[in-house]
Design an enzyme around this catalytic site. Sequence first.
Site, PDB file in Angstrom:
ATOM      1  CE  LYS A  76      -3.912   1.968   2.594  1.00  0.00           C
ATOM      2  NZ  LYS A  76      -4.788   1.785   3.771  1.00  0.00           N
ATOM      3  CB  SER A 151      -8.136   3.521   2.803  1.00  0.00           C
ATOM      4  OG  SER A 151      -7.304   2.942   3.774  1.00  0.00           O
ATOM      5  CB  SER A 175      -8.235   0.666   5.673  1.00  0.00           C
ATOM      6  OG  SER A 175      -8.992   1.814   5.500  1.00  0.00           O
TER       7      SER A 175
HETATM    8  N1  GLN Z   1     -12.973   3.678   6.260  1.00  0.00           N
HETATM    9  C1  GLN Z   1     -12.424   4.150   7.483  1.00  0.00           C
HETATM   10  C2  GLN Z   1     -12.117   5.624   7.371  1.00  0.00           C
HETATM   11  O1  GLN Z   1     -12.451   6.173   6.382  1.00  0.00           O
HETATM   12  C3  GLN Z   1     -11.218   3.360   7.855  1.00  0.00           C
HETATM   13  C4  GLN Z   1      -9.997   3.827   7.205  1.00  0.00           C
HETATM   14  C5  GLN Z   1      -8.800   2.995   7.563  1.00  0.00           C
HETATM   15  O2  GLN Z   1      -8.904   1.963   8.204  1.00  0.00           O
HETATM   16  N2  GLN Z   1      -7.657   3.507   7.185  1.00  0.00           N
HETATM   17  O3  GLN Z   1     -11.569   6.215   8.229  1.00  0.00           O
END
Ligand code: GLN
Length: 514
Positions: A76, A151, A175
């Site tokens: 990532k 994400s 994410s």
């Molecule tokens: N979807 C969640 C957010 O928008 C989690 C993001 C993540 O785990 N980096 O914060």
Amino acid sequence: MEYPTFAEARRALDAGETSCEALVSSFLARIDERDDEINAFTTVDRDGALNHARYLDSQRERGNPRPLAGLVLAVKDNICIRGYPVTCGSRMLEDFSSLYDATVIDRLRDAGAIFIGKTNCDEFAMGSSNETSYFGPVRNPHDTEYVPGGSSGGSAAAVAAGMCHAALGSDTGGSVRQPAAFCGTVGLKPTYGRVSRSGLVAFASSLDAIGPLTRNVEDAATLLNIIAGQDERDATSAPVDVPDYTTALGDGVDGLRIGLPSEYFADGLDDDIRRMVHEQVDQLEDKGATVEEVSLPHTEYGVATYYLVATAEASSNLARYDGIRYGHRADLQETKQALRERRDELEDELATARTQGDEERVAELEAQLDDEQSTLDALYTRSRTEGFGDEVKRRIMLGTYALSAGYYDDYYEKAQRVRTLIRHDFEQAFEDVDALITPTTPTPPFRLGEKVDDPLEMYLNDIYTVTANLAGLPGLTVPIGTHPDTPGLPVGLQLLGPHFDEALLLRVGEAIME
Ligand code: GLN
């Protein structure tokens, strides 16, 4: 793809049926074939991956193979690999390259992993659909009209599309797990402190975790074996022994006590997902597990608590991107010009107000002229305005508000208290059961554009995943089939366990997938 998992590739390598170079070449061909459409990668390191593969092949010939030799990994784009760009999906870091390796990268490189490239993600890991990346959305490889989740959407899509054996993601509120569920891969968020965060670009430091996305449970265990463990570069990494996560994989679930938290099966959950999860639970019962309902009463506050804690920490972590020390810098001449124009405007208005004898307006304009930004401040403002996208700005504003004098007690501190209650709920539940089963997401994957204008709707996607981060617990998602309403699109089941009991989750996950 002949050897889509590392488990298969390793057997083929040991049997002399393939080489690291051949593996990398076949993944590169797959990337060429599919990634224009899917957009999973921000960088592909063709030459670096091939060269490293050849080196590993020569080592193997000399009888000296490394444990992960031949594992082709995507990373990532918020995890640092020395000399590679690390964009975090943001214009802010468009031209930034890592100066050092993250600890996980160090360890994986030593073990013989081959890095094929960096994967697209929501900007600074903020999002659940991969639509907030400056480098464009990622598409779900099973149906490109749909989001891959976020994400770590690029990581999930890359694994699901057969463009690498496995990928690393980061999970602050889901994410790793949510995109893994949407793309039909395995995704593990380790216990907070299990895996070093050194070299992971910080979003919310008390919640962030690095974890693997893989096609099967064995590969997740193999990767965790390498990346887990204390690290002097991360003071929050825990001095807890690392077991061999692969040894117990086949031990089954006989005698295991599984809890179903009623709050995770309440209104708002898609009926087919509910049914599919229950079918898996029934099968575990057939294999000897006992199942009971449990309650985690503070679940309903999870999303609100997460979006206060995460944004508060983000607003502080992202303060470093000022365009001077780091990141995108606005044009200095343009900034000065804009300042001059603004001053001229105010002075014109002031002259008019004076001729009109409007004392109040005169005082107001004089104050504005007094407060005028320095060139440096204006450069910060302009750099951040240009460098960050809307979702990141929204989070910075929310977080700054929650931490500001007068609101701190009502928002941030209260959220911390609720966080403790959520952790206690889990501790209580784990007195009665060994692991919990929940859906990973309340809905199947949605279409690109469907939720992008409705942040609240988007945030509700995280309802089943954020609690593990708030409590610091490990969470594993495994694919359990495809959804009847969105043909071909995957559904995930989430396993949650006590701190540092990843081995148990992997064992149950393996029993579900076998
Ligand atoms: N979807 C969640 C957010 O928008 C989690 C993001 C993540 O785990 N980096 O914060």
